[in-house]
Scaffold this motif. Structure first.
Motif, PDB file in Angstrom:
ATOM      1  N   THR A 247     -37.652   9.618  51.332  1.00 35.50           N
ATOM      2  CA  THR A 247     -37.572   8.252  50.819  1.00 35.50           C
ATOM      3  C   THR A 247     -38.941   7.774  50.359  1.00 35.50           C
ATOM      4  OG1 THR A 247     -35.820   7.797  52.443  1.00 35.50           O
ATOM      5  CG2 THR A 247     -36.815   5.900  51.339  1.00 35.50           C
ATOM      6  N   ALA A 248     -38.968   7.134  49.192  1.00 34.67           N
ATOM      7  CA  ALA A 248     -40.211   6.576  48.669  1.00 34.67           C
ATOM      8  C   ALA A 248     -40.669   5.407  49.527  1.00 34.67           C
ATOM      9  CB  ALA A 248     -40.011   6.109  47.222  1.00 34.67           C
ATOM     10  N   PRO A 249     -41.961   5.125  49.548  1.00 41.61           N
ATOM     11  CA  PRO A 249     -42.469   4.009  50.369  1.00 41.61           C
ATOM     12  C   PRO A 249     -41.823   2.665  50.045  1.00 41.61           C
ATOM     13  CG  PRO A 249     -44.274   5.414  49.688  1.00 41.61           C
ATOM     14  CD  PRO A 249     -43.065   5.900  48.955  1.00 41.61           C
ATOM     15  N   ASP A 250     -41.451   2.427  48.770  1.00 39.83           N
ATOM     16  CA  ASP A 250     -40.824   1.148  48.419  1.00 39.83           C
ATOM     17  C   ASP A 250     -39.315   1.175  48.578  1.00 39.83           C
ATOM     18  OD1 ASP A 250     -39.993   2.687  46.304  1.00 39.83           O
ATOM     19  OD2 ASP A 250     -40.937   1.473  44.735  1.00 39.83           O
ATOM     20  N   ARG A 251     -38.767   2.300  49.099  1.00 38.62           N
ATOM     21  CA  ARG A 251     -37.331   2.463  49.354  1.00 38.62           C
ATOM     22  C   ARG A 251     -36.491   2.456  48.078  1.00 38.62           C
ATOM     23  NH1 ARG A 251     -37.321   4.291  54.544  1.00 38.62           N
ATOM     24  NH2 ARG A 251     -38.751   3.051  55.800  1.00 38.62           N
ATOM     25  N   LYS A 252     -37.113   2.605  46.925  1.00 34.66           N
ATOM     26  CA  LYS A 252     -36.369   2.524  45.671  1.00 34.66           C
ATOM     27  C   LYS A 252     -36.005   3.889  45.081  1.00 34.66           C
ATOM     28  CE  LYS A 252     -37.814  -2.099  44.294  1.00 34.66           C
ATOM     29  NZ  LYS A 252     -38.406  -2.946  43.218  1.00 34.66           N
ATOM     30  N   VAL A 253     -36.469   4.957  45.703  1.00 30.50           N
ATOM     31  CA  VAL A 253     -36.062   6.296  45.279  1.00 30.50           C
ATOM     32  C   VAL A 253     -35.770   7.104  46.541  1.00 30.50           C
ATOM     33  CG1 VAL A 253     -36.604   8.338  43.924  1.00 30.50           C
ATOM     34  CG2 VAL A 253     -37.619   6.137  43.295  1.00 30.50           C
ATOM     35  N   ARG A 254     -34.643   7.796  46.520  1.00 27.99           N
ATOM     36  CA  ARG A 254     -34.249   8.601  47.674  1.00 27.99           C
ATOM     37  C   ARG A 254     -33.814   9.987  47.208  1.00 27.99           C
ATOM     38  NH1 ARG A 254     -30.122   4.022  50.068  1.00 27.99           N
ATOM     39  NH2 ARG A 254     -31.642   2.313  50.204  1.00 27.99           N
TER      40      ARG A 254
ATOM     41  N   TYR B 292     -33.173   2.964  42.752  1.00 27.53           N
ATOM     42  CA  TYR B 292     -32.601   1.630  42.933  1.00 27.53           C
ATOM     43  C   TYR B 292     -33.573   0.541  42.459  1.00 27.53           C
ATOM     44  CZ  TYR B 292     -29.865   4.307  46.367  1.00 27.53           C
ATOM     45  OH  TYR B 292     -29.079   5.258  47.004  1.00 27.53           O
ATOM     46  N   GLU B 293     -33.054  -0.428  41.760  1.00 26.22           N
ATOM     47  CA  GLU B 293     -33.834  -1.636  41.501  1.00 26.22           C
ATOM     48  C   GLU B 293     -33.852  -2.513  42.751  1.00 26.22           C
ATOM     49  OE1 GLU B 293     -33.644  -2.530  36.768  1.00 26.22           O
ATOM     50  OE2 GLU B 293     -31.843  -3.078  37.933  1.00 26.22           O
ATOM     51  N   ASP B 294     -32.731  -2.474  43.488  1.00 28.04           N
ATOM     52  CA  ASP B 294     -32.602  -3.190  44.766  1.00 28.04           C
ATOM     53  C   ASP B 294     -32.121  -2.159  45.789  1.00 28.04           C
ATOM     54  OD1 ASP B 294     -31.782  -4.585  47.006  1.00 28.04           O
ATOM     55  OD2 ASP B 294     -30.936  -6.256  45.876  1.00 28.04           O
ATOM     56  N   PRO B 295     -32.887  -1.930  46.851  1.00 25.50           N
ATOM     57  CA  PRO B 295     -32.493  -0.899  47.824  1.00 25.50           C
ATOM     58  C   PRO B 295     -31.114  -1.093  48.422  1.00 25.50           C
ATOM     59  CG  PRO B 295     -34.756  -1.612  48.218  1.00 25.50           C
ATOM     60  CD  PRO B 295     -34.173  -2.554  47.186  1.00 25.50           C
ATOM     61  N   PHE B 296     -30.537  -2.314  48.331  1.00 30.16           N
ATOM     62  CA  PHE B 296     -29.227  -2.578  48.919  1.00 30.16           C
ATOM     63  C   PHE B 296     -28.115  -2.609  47.870  1.00 30.16           C
ATOM     64  CE2 PHE B 296     -32.317  -4.390  51.865  1.00 30.16           C
ATOM     65  CZ  PHE B 296     -31.917  -3.808  53.048  1.00 30.16           C
ATOM     66  N   ALA B 297     -28.468  -2.312  46.610  1.00 36.15           N
ATOM     67  CA  ALA B 297     -27.482  -2.339  45.535  1.00 36.15           C
ATOM     68  C   ALA B 297     -27.086  -0.917  45.139  1.00 36.15           C
ATOM     69  CB  ALA B 297     -28.052  -3.098  44.335  1.00 36.15           C
ATOM     70  N   GLN B 298     -26.152  -0.806  44.230  1.00 36.50           N
ATOM     71  CA  GLN B 298     -25.758   0.494  43.696  1.00 36.50           C
ATOM     72  C   GLN B 298     -26.936   1.117  42.967  1.00 36.50           C
ATOM     73  OE1 GLN B 298     -21.764   1.401  41.849  1.00 36.50           O
ATOM     74  NE2 GLN B 298     -22.973   1.432  39.986  1.00 36.50           N
ATOM     75  N   PRO B 299     -27.101   2.433  43.042  1.00 34.00           N
ATOM     76  CA  PRO B 299     -28.223   3.063  42.349  1.00 34.00           C
ATOM     77  C   PRO B 299     -28.220   2.762  40.848  1.00 34.00           C
ATOM     78  CG  PRO B 299     -27.162   4.607  43.840  1.00 34.00           C
ATOM     79  CD  PRO B 299     -26.288   3.400  43.794  1.00 34.00           C
ATOM     80  N   LYS B 300     -29.393   2.615  40.290  1.00 35.39           N
ATOM     81  CA  LYS B 300     -29.502   2.438  38.850  1.00 35.39           C
ATOM     82  C   LYS B 300     -29.237   3.761  38.143  1.00 35.39           C
ATOM     83  CE  LYS B 300     -32.419   0.721  35.111  1.00 35.39           C
ATOM     84  NZ  LYS B 300     -33.687   0.049  34.731  1.00 35.39           N
ATOM     85  N   TRP B 301     -29.708   4.857  38.736  1.00 36.01           N
ATOM     86  CA  TRP B 301     -29.418   6.169  38.174  1.00 36.01           C
ATOM     87  C   TRP B 301     -29.400   7.206  39.294  1.00 36.01           C
ATOM     88  CZ3 TRP B 301     -33.011   9.951  39.089  1.00 36.01           C
ATOM     89  CH2 TRP B 301     -34.353   9.575  39.246  1.00 36.01           C
TER      90      TRP B 301
END
Length: 287
Positions: free
Chosen positions: A50-57, A75-84
């Protein structure tokens, strides 16, 4: 080709899209771990990065629910559906996954605009940047199908499909019905990679550039016989030869070859005589 002292294999495989997996995930994890991304694993041996900002896993899932060994989401938002999202199956050459994760690591270092870019004004034109390396290396555009651009290798054993139009975001992340679908290898043990809409094109380009690279990949021959096709060319890895001798080595060898000097080694045409001590005395004459 890499130095033969450093490669992991006893044969080179050409073309590389027939090389199959290396059965190890470490090289593909390394670019992200080098940035300090968090590493966890479960009791089944699955690995999560996991990335430090939690936006890539990233998930490396040898005990996952299907053959999707690698899953990467942003993710643009770690709690939302992935952007890609992108995925690679368990037979995909590890070098292809590594090319993607290395490009992702570079993008993450650059900043969010590089790994969470805004949609392109002309997605199809933008996507052609990822297709271009394949065409430049001999992959041919196939007969057009409605909504699908396909390019394929001359031997027909690898191809890329890019689907145009609107796609279901949920299906793209959970099925093979993704914007990008790259596959290769024999039917019995083929590999695939997918990438959904909004996957940064430069990441897909890093993948297509690696897949179409003419350089062979090293493999252990005995470990790949069960899935090699007769289309693959195997070239033995030549072990390094003996080191070049240094001037000192040459000098020492010359000394070893030089004959030893003894009392009997007087030159044939020398006028000198052996020393007196070397002449045996005559036996006394009996009377």
């Amino acid at each position: 080709m890499p130095d033969t002292e450093e490669i992991d294999g006893d044969v080179y495989v050409t073309p590389r899209y027939l090389a199959g997996t290396t059965w190890t995930g470490d090289p593909a994890l390394a670019p992200l771990l080098a940035l300090g991304w968090g590493l966890q694993h479960d009791e089944n041996g699955n690995v999560y990065v996991t990335a430090p900002d939690r936006k890539v896993r990233l998930g490396y899932l040898p005990e996952g629910p299907d053959d999707g060994l690698w899953r990467i989401t942003a993710y643009e938002d770690p709690f939302a559906q992935p952007k890609w999202g992108a995925s690679f199956n368990n037979m995909c050459p590890t070098e292809f996954v590594t090319a993607f994760t290395a490009a992702l690591a570079d993008a993450y270092t650059t900043g969010p605009a590089a790994y969470l870019p805004e949609p392109a004004d002309d997605p199809e034109l933008d996507a052609f940047r990822a297709v271009a390396p394949l065409i430049q290396r001999g992959w041919a555009i196939q007969h057009p199908r409605w909504g699908v651009l396909e390019v394929r290798t001359p031997d027909g054993l690898a191809s890329l499909e890019y689907t145009t139009g609107r796609l279901d975001a949920g299906q793209e992340l959970t099925t093979l019905q993704a914007r990008w679908y790259l596959q290769g290898g024999p039917a019995a043990a083929g590999w695939y990679a997918t990438a959904s809409t909004h996957t940064p094109v430069h990441l897909v380009t890093a993948l297509t550039t690696c897949v179409s690279d003419p350089e062979p990949l090293p493999r252990w021959k005995d470990s790949m016989l069960h899935y090699l096709t007769d289309r693959a060319q195997l070239t033995p890895v030549t072990p390094p030869g003996p080191p070049m001798p240094t001037p000192l080595d040459v000098h020492r060898a010359a000394i070893r070859r030089r004959p030893a000097l003894t009392a009997r080694s007087v030159p044939r045409w020398s006028t000198s005589s052996p020393p007196a001590a070397a002449i045996a005395p005559r036996a006394p004459v009996r009377r």
